[in-house]
Design a protein around this motif. Structure first.
Motif, short mmCIF file in Angstrom:
data_model
loop_
_atom_site.label_atom_id
_atom_site.label_comp_id
_atom_site.label_asym_id
_atom_site.label_seq_id
_atom_site.Cartn_x
_atom_site.Cartn_y
_atom_site.Cartn_z
N ALA A 11 0.82 -1.21 0.00
CA ALA A 11 0.00 0.00 0.00
C ALA A 11 0.85 1.27 0.00
O ALA A 11 0.42 2.30 -0.51
CB ALA A 11 -0.92 0.00 1.23
N GLY A 12 2.05 1.21 0.56
CA GLY A 12 2.88 2.40 0.68
C GLY A 12 3.52 2.79 -0.64
O GLY A 12 3.87 1.95 -1.46
N PHE A 13 3.69 4.11 -0.83
CA PHE A 13 4.25 4.61 -2.08
C PHE A 13 5.72 4.21 -2.23
O PHE A 13 6.14 3.76 -3.30
CB PHE A 13 4.11 6.14 -2.13
CG PHE A 13 4.74 6.76 -3.34
CD1 PHE A 13 4.10 6.75 -4.56
CD2 PHE A 13 6.01 7.34 -3.26
CE1 PHE A 13 4.68 7.31 -5.69
CE2 PHE A 13 6.60 7.90 -4.37
CZ PHE A 13 5.93 7.89 -5.60
N ASP A 14 6.52 4.39 -1.17
CA ASP A 14 7.94 4.06 -1.25
C ASP A 14 8.16 2.58 -1.54
O ASP A 14 9.04 2.21 -2.32
CB ASP A 14 8.66 4.45 0.05
CG ASP A 14 8.77 5.96 0.21
OD1 ASP A 14 8.60 6.66 -0.80
OD2 ASP A 14 9.03 6.43 1.33
N ALA A 15 7.36 1.76 -0.88
CA ALA A 15 7.49 0.31 -1.11
C ALA A 15 7.07 -0.06 -2.52
O ALA A 15 7.72 -0.88 -3.19
CB ALA A 15 6.64 -0.45 -0.09
N LEU A 16 6.01 0.56 -3.00
CA LEU A 16 5.49 0.23 -4.33
C LEU A 16 6.46 0.63 -5.43
O LEU A 16 6.63 -0.09 -6.43
CB LEU A 16 4.14 0.92 -4.54
CG LEU A 16 3.40 0.60 -5.84
CD1 LEU A 16 3.03 -0.87 -5.90
CD2 LEU A 16 2.15 1.48 -5.95
N THR A 17 7.12 1.77 -5.26
CA THR A 17 7.98 2.29 -6.33
C THR A 17 9.44 1.86 -6.20
O THR A 17 10.17 1.89 -7.20
CB THR A 17 7.93 3.83 -6.35
OG1 THR A 17 8.32 4.34 -5.07
CG2 THR A 17 6.52 4.30 -6.69
N LEU A 18 9.88 1.49 -5.00
CA LEU A 18 11.31 1.17 -4.83
C LEU A 18 11.54 -0.13 -4.08
O LEU A 18 12.01 -1.11 -4.65
CB LEU A 18 12.01 2.33 -4.10
CG LEU A 18 13.51 2.12 -3.81
CD1 LEU A 18 14.29 1.96 -5.11
CD2 LEU A 18 14.06 3.27 -2.99
N TYR A 19 11.22 -0.15 -2.78
CA TYR A 19 11.68 -1.24 -1.92
C TYR A 19 11.05 -2.58 -2.27
O TYR A 19 11.72 -3.62 -2.15
CB TYR A 19 11.39 -0.90 -0.45
CG TYR A 19 12.16 0.30 0.03
CD1 TYR A 19 13.52 0.21 0.30
CD2 TYR A 19 11.54 1.54 0.19
CE1 TYR A 19 14.24 1.31 0.73
CE2 TYR A 19 12.25 2.65 0.62
CZ TYR A 19 13.60 2.53 0.88
OH TYR A 19 14.32 3.62 1.30
N ALA A 20 9.80 -2.60 -2.68
CA ALA A 20 9.19 -3.86 -3.12
C ALA A 20 9.30 -4.06 -4.62
O ALA A 20 9.07 -5.16 -5.13
CB ALA A 20 7.71 -3.90 -2.70
N ASN A 21 9.67 -2.99 -5.33
CA ASN A 21 9.84 -3.08 -6.77
C ASN A 21 11.19 -3.68 -7.15
O ASN A 21 11.30 -4.43 -8.13
CB ASN A 21 9.68 -1.70 -7.40
CG ASN A 21 9.60 -1.75 -8.91
OD1 ASN A 21 9.09 -2.71 -9.48
ND2 ASN A 21 10.12 -0.73 -9.56
N LEU A 22 12.22 -3.35 -6.36
CA LEU A 22 13.56 -3.87 -6.64
C LEU A 22 13.62 -5.40 -6.62
O LEU A 22 14.24 -6.00 -7.51
CB LEU A 22 14.57 -3.29 -5.65
CG LEU A 22 15.15 -1.92 -6.00
CD1 LEU A 22 16.03 -1.41 -4.87
CD2 LEU A 22 15.94 -1.99 -7.30
N PRO A 23 13.02 -6.08 -5.63
CA PRO A 23 13.04 -7.56 -5.67
C PRO A 23 12.41 -8.12 -6.94
O PRO A 23 12.90 -9.12 -7.50
CB PRO A 23 12.24 -7.96 -4.43
CG PRO A 23 12.38 -6.81 -3.50
CD PRO A 23 12.41 -5.60 -4.37
N THR A 24 11.35 -7.48 -7.44
CA THR A 24 10.72 -7.94 -8.68
C THR A 24 11.66 -7.76 -9.86
O THR A 24 11.79 -8.65 -10.71
CB THR A 24 9.42 -7.16 -8.92
OG1 THR A 24 8.56 -7.31 -7.78
CG2 THR A 24 8.70 -7.68 -10.14
N LEU A 25 12.34 -6.61 -9.92
CA LEU A 25 13.28 -6.37 -11.01
C LEU A 25 14.45 -7.35 -10.96
O LEU A 25 14.91 -7.84 -12.00
CB LEU A 25 13.80 -4.93 -10.94
CG LEU A 25 12.77 -3.82 -11.19
CD1 LEU A 25 13.40 -2.46 -10.97
CD2 LEU A 25 12.18 -3.94 -12.59
#
Length: 307
Positions: A11-25
């Motif tokens: 739900a968080g913006f920082d997690a959505l755009t960076l911290y949880a996005n990096l593992p996917t990348l």
């Protein structure tokens, strides 16, 4: 909170755009992502996608840092602060319901709780070192980490490795590591050792322009001269310690070098990666990396506004 992380996206913006996005990348590329600051914890989170192809497991690994932090706080409270079980459980309950904790547990799925666990591990190991080597006459805490059998230098090396790993999670750990060195020198040399380490730490921060990351350097007037003044003050204080406690000074300096070398060794893969990405030896680039961007090659001479 564990049930709340079983979602397709945070739900968080920082997690959505960076911290949880990096593992996917990382999982999609099967390798590290170009640019960005060091992201050790995101690599750990990517195991959920790489091994299990599950976003929920990836978020659960981030949530795991909070659970481990609670166990570390329990150990710190019971074994070192000597707080009774009732007050310990009450303190842990209060800690887990404050917004700074539970929002990180399910909304902002970031790296801070994992970083907190590493910090607490370093603190517990440092207390065990102090009990065994700095205050050996004190009675060690029951069931606490006792590094005496490993040797003093091996514990310092372990502290360095954990610190280097924590710097790879978040660069603000640089301040934590310097504070750790100030504490170490205070243990051995009192106030004079503390201020010597503090002056050297502040000088190093200004020399490497670490304050520029947070945009604070523009407010540090005369910082170029101030950094050398701080180094000079540190050298004078160190000279006083050397004169009064020669053997003890060289012992402290040797352990400081061991700590720094092991911390640098644990962080060095990120320095190598950032150099490969940028081919730059700038301390700022080696610490922060460079953001991938196209080379636009704009020729300003053909811009109509310049005619």
């Amino acid at each position: 909170n564990f049930a709340a992380v079983n979602v397709p996206m945070p739900a968080g913006f920082d997690a959505l755009t960076l911290y949880a996005n990096l593992p996917t990348l990382i999982a999609d590329r099967h390798g590290l992502v170009e640019g960005f600051q060091p992201y050790n914890w995101s690599i750990f989170m990517s195991l959920g996608l790489t091994l299990f192809n599950s976003v929920e497991v990836s978020f659960g690994l981030s949530w795991l840092g909070g659970l481990l932090s609670v166990f570390a706080l329990y150990s710190l409270s019971r074994n070192w602060l000597k707080v009774d079980i009732n007050h310990t459980m009450l303190g842990l309950l209060v800690f887990t319901v404050i917004p700074a904790f539970y929002l990180q547990s399910y909304g902002e799925i970031k790296v801070d709780l994992g970083l907190l666990f590493v910090y607490l591990s370093i603190l517990i190991l440092l207390l065990g070192y102090a009990k065994a080597y700095i205050f050996p006459d004190a009675q060690p805490a029951k069931d606490s980490i006792q590094p005496a059998s490993q040797g003093s230098q091996s514990v310092i090396g372990m502290l360095g490795i954990l610190t280097g790993f924590a710097v790879g999670i978040k660069l603000t750990t640089l301040y934590f590591s310097l504070a750790l060195l100030c504490t170490f020198w205070f243990y051995y040399h009192g106030k004079r050792g503390f201020f010597a380490a503090l002056s050297a730490s502040l000088g190093l921060i200004f020399l490497l322009k670490v304050d520029q990351v947070a945009g604070l350097r523009q407010f540090h007037l005369g910082v170029t001269r101030l950094q050398w003044v701080l180094f000079a003050c540190s050298a004078l204080l160190a000279l006083g310690i050397l004169t009064a406690e020669n053997a003890k000074f060289w012992q402290s300096l040797r352990k400081t070098i061991i700590y720094g070398c092991f911390a640098a060794l644990a962080f060095s893969p990120w320095i190598v990666k950032n150099y490969i990405d940028s081919r730059s030896l700038s301390p700022q680039v080696l610490l922060n990396g460079v953001q991938p961007q196209p080379n636009l090659n704009i020729d300003l001479s053909t811009n109509p506004t310049n005619q």
